[in-house]
Motif scaffolding. Structure first.
Motif, PDB file in Angstrom:
ATOM      1  N   ILE A   9       0.758  -1.289   0.027  1.00 63.39           N
ATOM      2  CA  ILE A   9       0.107   0.030  -0.087  1.00 63.39           C
ATOM      3  C   ILE A   9       0.912   1.392   0.085  1.00 63.39           C
ATOM      4  N   ILE A  10       1.860   1.290   0.695  1.00 63.11           N
ATOM      5  CA  ILE A  10       2.598   2.499   0.943  1.00 63.11           C
ATOM      6  C   ILE A  10       3.750   2.689  -0.299  1.00 63.11           C
ATOM      7  N   ARG A  11       3.959   1.227  -0.866  1.00 62.18           N
ATOM      8  CA  ARG A  11       4.697   1.517  -2.125  1.00 62.18           C
ATOM      9  C   ARG A  11       3.882   2.193  -3.352  1.00 62.18           C
ATOM     10  N   TRP A  12       2.542   1.601  -3.450  1.00 62.11           N
ATOM     11  CA  TRP A  12       1.799   2.133  -4.444  1.00 62.11           C
ATOM     12  C   TRP A  12       1.261   3.710  -4.472  1.00 62.11           C
ATOM     13  N   PHE A  13       1.398   4.080  -3.031  1.00 61.32           N
ATOM     14  CA  PHE A  13       0.905   5.549  -2.680  1.00 61.32           C
ATOM     15  C   PHE A  13       2.285   6.482  -3.141  1.00 61.32           C
ATOM     16  N   HIS A  14       3.288   5.965  -2.832  1.00 63.21           N
ATOM     17  CA  HIS A  14       4.510   6.637  -3.069  1.00 63.21           C
ATOM     18  C   HIS A  14       4.768   6.680  -4.541  1.00 63.21           C
ATOM     19  N   LEU A  15       4.483   5.733  -5.217  1.00 69.31           N
ATOM     20  CA  LEU A  15       4.589   5.604  -6.839  1.00 69.31           C
ATOM     21  C   LEU A  15       3.596   6.679  -7.235  1.00 69.31           C
ATOM     22  N   PHE A  42       2.483  19.840   0.215  1.00 67.53           N
ATOM     23  CA  PHE A  42       1.855  18.553   0.454  1.00 67.53           C
ATOM     24  C   PHE A  42       2.344  17.407  -0.070  1.00 67.53           C
ATOM     25  N   ILE A  43       2.352  17.312  -1.600  1.00 70.52           N
ATOM     26  CA  ILE A  43       2.727  16.033  -2.205  1.00 70.52           C
ATOM     27  C   ILE A  43       4.070  15.645  -1.735  1.00 70.52           C
ATOM     28  N   PHE A  44       5.122  16.579  -2.048  1.00 67.54           N
ATOM     29  CA  PHE A  44       6.545  16.271  -1.840  1.00 67.54           C
ATOM     30  C   PHE A  44       6.859  15.870  -0.526  1.00 67.54           C
ATOM     31  N   PRO A  45       6.422  16.529   0.558  1.00 77.05           N
ATOM     32  CA  PRO A  45       6.594  15.837   1.998  1.00 77.05           C
ATOM     33  C   PRO A  45       5.976  14.702   2.248  1.00 77.05           C
ATOM     34  N   LEU A  46       4.833  14.102   1.730  1.00 79.91           N
ATOM     35  CA  LEU A  46       4.449  12.967   1.680  1.00 79.91           C
ATOM     36  C   LEU A  46       5.211  12.083   0.820  1.00 79.91           C
ATOM     37  N   VAL A  47       5.494  12.186  -0.203  1.00 75.12           N
ATOM     38  CA  VAL A  47       6.576  11.208  -0.988  1.00 75.12           C
ATOM     39  C   VAL A  47       7.678  11.054  -0.040  1.00 75.12           C
ATOM     40  N   VAL A  48       8.371  12.118   0.370  1.00 73.15           N
ATOM     41  CA  VAL A  48       9.518  11.931   1.211  1.00 73.15           C
ATOM     42  C   VAL A  48       9.210  10.994   2.344  1.00 73.15           C
ATOM     43  N   ALA A  49       7.904  11.175   3.286  1.00 74.55           N
ATOM     44  CA  ALA A  49       7.801  10.668   4.420  1.00 74.55           C
ATOM     45  C   ALA A  49       7.442   9.170   3.869  1.00 74.55           C
ATOM     46  N   SER A  50       6.734   8.842   3.053  1.00 71.13           N
ATOM     47  CA  SER A  50       6.593   7.502   2.527  1.00 71.13           C
ATOM     48  C   SER A  50       8.052   6.623   2.223  1.00 71.13           C
ATOM     49  N   GLY A  51       8.776   7.306   1.448  1.00 76.79           N
ATOM     50  CA  GLY A  51       9.901   6.846   1.054  1.00 76.79           C
ATOM     51  C   GLY A  51      10.881   6.692   2.230  1.00 76.79           C
ATOM     52  N   LEU A  52      11.081   7.473   3.177  1.00 73.84           N
ATOM     53  CA  LEU A  52      11.587   7.204   4.564  1.00 73.84           C
ATOM     54  C   LEU A  52      10.953   5.934   5.188  1.00 73.84           C
ATOM     55  N   TRP A  53       9.616   5.838   5.264  1.00 74.88           N
ATOM     56  CA  TRP A  53       8.893   4.640   6.066  1.00 74.88           C
ATOM     57  C   TRP A  53       9.240   3.495   5.293  1.00 74.88           C
ATOM     58  N   LEU A  54       9.287   3.253   4.078  1.00 80.16           N
ATOM     59  CA  LEU A  54       9.531   2.290   3.127  1.00 80.16           C
ATOM     60  C   LEU A  54      11.144   1.626   3.592  1.00 80.16           C
ATOM     61  N   TRP A  55      11.913   2.556   3.812  1.00 80.48           N
ATOM     62  CA  TRP A  55      13.240   2.272   4.012  1.00 80.48           C
ATOM     63  C   TRP A  55      13.623   1.982   5.506  1.00 80.48           C
ATOM     64  N   LYS A  56      13.243   2.826   6.276  1.00 83.80           N
ATOM     65  CA  LYS A  56      13.547   2.680   7.775  1.00 83.80           C
ATOM     66  C   LYS A  56      12.286   2.437   8.639  1.00 83.80           C
ATOM     67  N   GLY A  57      11.034   2.253   8.119  1.00 89.57           N
ATOM     68  CA  GLY A  57      10.030   1.712   8.787  1.00 89.57           C
ATOM     69  C   GLY A  57      10.172   0.347   9.727  1.00 89.57           C
ATOM     70  N   PRO A  58      10.475  -0.635   9.246  1.00 88.69           N
ATOM     71  CA  PRO A  58      10.912  -1.554  10.007  1.00 88.69           C
ATOM     72  C   PRO A  58      11.806  -1.522  11.083  1.00 88.69           C
ATOM     73  N   LEU A  59      12.770  -0.896  11.121  1.00 87.78           N
ATOM     74  CA  LEU A  59      13.705  -0.521  12.133  1.00 87.78           C
ATOM     75  C   LEU A  59      12.920   0.218  13.317  1.00 87.78           C
ATOM     76  N   VAL A  60      12.190   1.337  12.612  1.00 89.90           N
ATOM     77  CA  VAL A  60      11.281   2.062  13.845  1.00 89.90           C
ATOM     78  C   VAL A  60      10.435   1.167  14.270  1.00 89.90           C
ATOM     79  N   LYS A  61       9.745   0.441  13.855  1.00 85.46           N
ATOM     80  CA  LYS A  61       8.776  -0.634  14.276  1.00 85.46           C
ATOM     81  C   LYS A  61       9.295  -1.599  15.480  1.00 85.46           C
ATOM     82  N   LYS A  62      10.690  -1.931  14.961  1.00 82.73           N
ATOM     83  CA  LYS A  62      11.471  -2.758  15.852  1.00 82.73           C
ATOM     84  C   LYS A  62      11.718  -2.152  17.210  1.00 82.73           C
TER      85      LYS A  62
END
Length: 72
Positions: A9-15, A42-62
């Motif tokens: 879902i996050i990947r499709w949103f990002h794309l 609006f759009i650029f910050p959301l794209v950056v946030a979703s990219g960071l979440w795809l990259w570092k999200g698992p570490l944050v959750k851990k």
């Protein structure tokens, strides 16, 4: 929600959210002041946030899970 579903879902949103940025760079979107404002604030910050979440999200959750175990 399973991790794989969340990631899809996050990947499709990002794309999809990145498409207006491409229009800004290569198309006539840069000449529309409302579109430029929406892209910048609006759009650029959301794209950056979703990219960071795809990259570092698992570490944050851990880290959050380990804090809950230690405190609870």
């Amino acid at each position: 929600m399973k991790a794989s579903t969340e990631r899809k879902i996050i990947r499709w949103f990002h794309l999809i959210a990145s498409i207006p940025i491409i229009g800004y760079i290569y198309g006539p979107v840069s000449k529309l002041p409302e579109a430029v404002t929406a892209l910048k604030w609006f759009i650029f910050p959301l794209v950056v946030a979703s990219g960071l979440w795809l990259w570092k999200g698992p570490l944050v959750k851990k880290k959050l899970r380990s804090r809950k175990v230690l405190s609870g």
